[in-house]
Enzyme design. Sequence first.
Site, short mmCIF file in Angstrom:
data_model
loop_
_atom_site.label_atom_id
_atom_site.label_comp_id
_atom_site.label_asym_id
_atom_site.label_seq_id
_atom_site.Cartn_x
_atom_site.Cartn_y
_atom_site.Cartn_z
CB ALA A 110 -8.40 1.69 -9.89
N GLY A 123 -10.02 -3.16 -10.95
CA GLY A 123 -10.87 -2.40 -11.87
C GLY A 123 -10.81 -2.92 -13.30
CD GLU A 125 -10.20 -4.71 -6.34
OE1 GLU A 125 -10.14 -5.95 -6.14
OE2 GLU A 125 -10.76 -4.22 -7.34
CD GLU A 172 -14.04 -3.82 -9.57
OE1 GLU A 172 -13.07 -3.04 -9.70
OE2 GLU A 172 -14.73 -3.86 -8.54
#
Length: 258
Positions: free
Chosen positions: A65, A109, A132, A112
Amino acid sequence: MNESFVKVETRGRVGLLTLDRPQVLNALSNEVIDQLYDAIQAFEGDDNIGAMVLTGSSKAFAAGADISAMAGWSYMDVYKADYLGGKWEDLRRTRKPIIAAVAGYALGGGCELAMQCDFIIAAENARFGQPEIKLGVIPGYGGTQRLPRAVGKAKAMDLVLTGRMMDVHEAERAGLVARIVPVERLLDEALEAAATIASMSLPAVMMAKECVNRSFEATLDESLLFERRNFHALFATEDQKEGMQAFVEKRQPDFKHR
Ligand code: CAA
């Protein structure tokens, strides 16, 4: 005009989506996800598309992200916006198969997003991780849930708690990656796999996907019943008649996807 971060192409019955934000290693901003969602929805609604490939660059599938965007957000910002819900979450409702073709970094992300696809074909240089924890947060887009389902608790805990990356061979041994290929073969291999899938009966493909996914959601009893009922339902399709007749007549089937 808004900048385009997702390149959309078709190759026969395959929809090809390429993340294209190279300056930041395909960091996933809300704009990127909005564009990706819209492109996937268009392929979902297109009868001429039977499967999709999602890829990035040879350096990064996606490095996570967008940290620069998130850095200043407050709890109220992310809570009220339901950040990582909405279109991010809705991507998983895609009914046609999506193959993630991963080269380079698939982190946070990005890892993911790859896990949200139906399977991962990875290049020799692919690296996976959920870093993260190093940013003072945790995976928020399925990493703590899909990673243990893919690689088991021990390795998932190791990756999520230390934030370390794993190389492609470790990822394949652990069950995260379906196939490893040389970097230069990645896109062709993924497109060939997608073309094979897209040549099958689309209702059968979608039911197969739903059934495999159901195995993670329900008891074995329920999932077996779900599978059997879907198997029965396929006898209502023209493609079942064609597929079995073609086998009997020793010829290739000509599926009409109905
Ligand atoms: N968000 C925003 N920008 C990013 C980014 C990210 N996730 N990852 C990389 N970038 C940017 C860098 O800031 C850099 O920009 P500048 O050129 O303007 O400095 C550019 O991309 C190139 O990156 P690096 O110079 O760092 O490249 P590198 O080859 O030295 O390192 C890397 C590559 C190891 C992937 C490193 O970029 C990195 O660690 N990135 C962050 C990975 C990460 O922590 N991801 C998790 C994000 S949080 C998350 O995803 C939450 C969730 O669960 C959804």
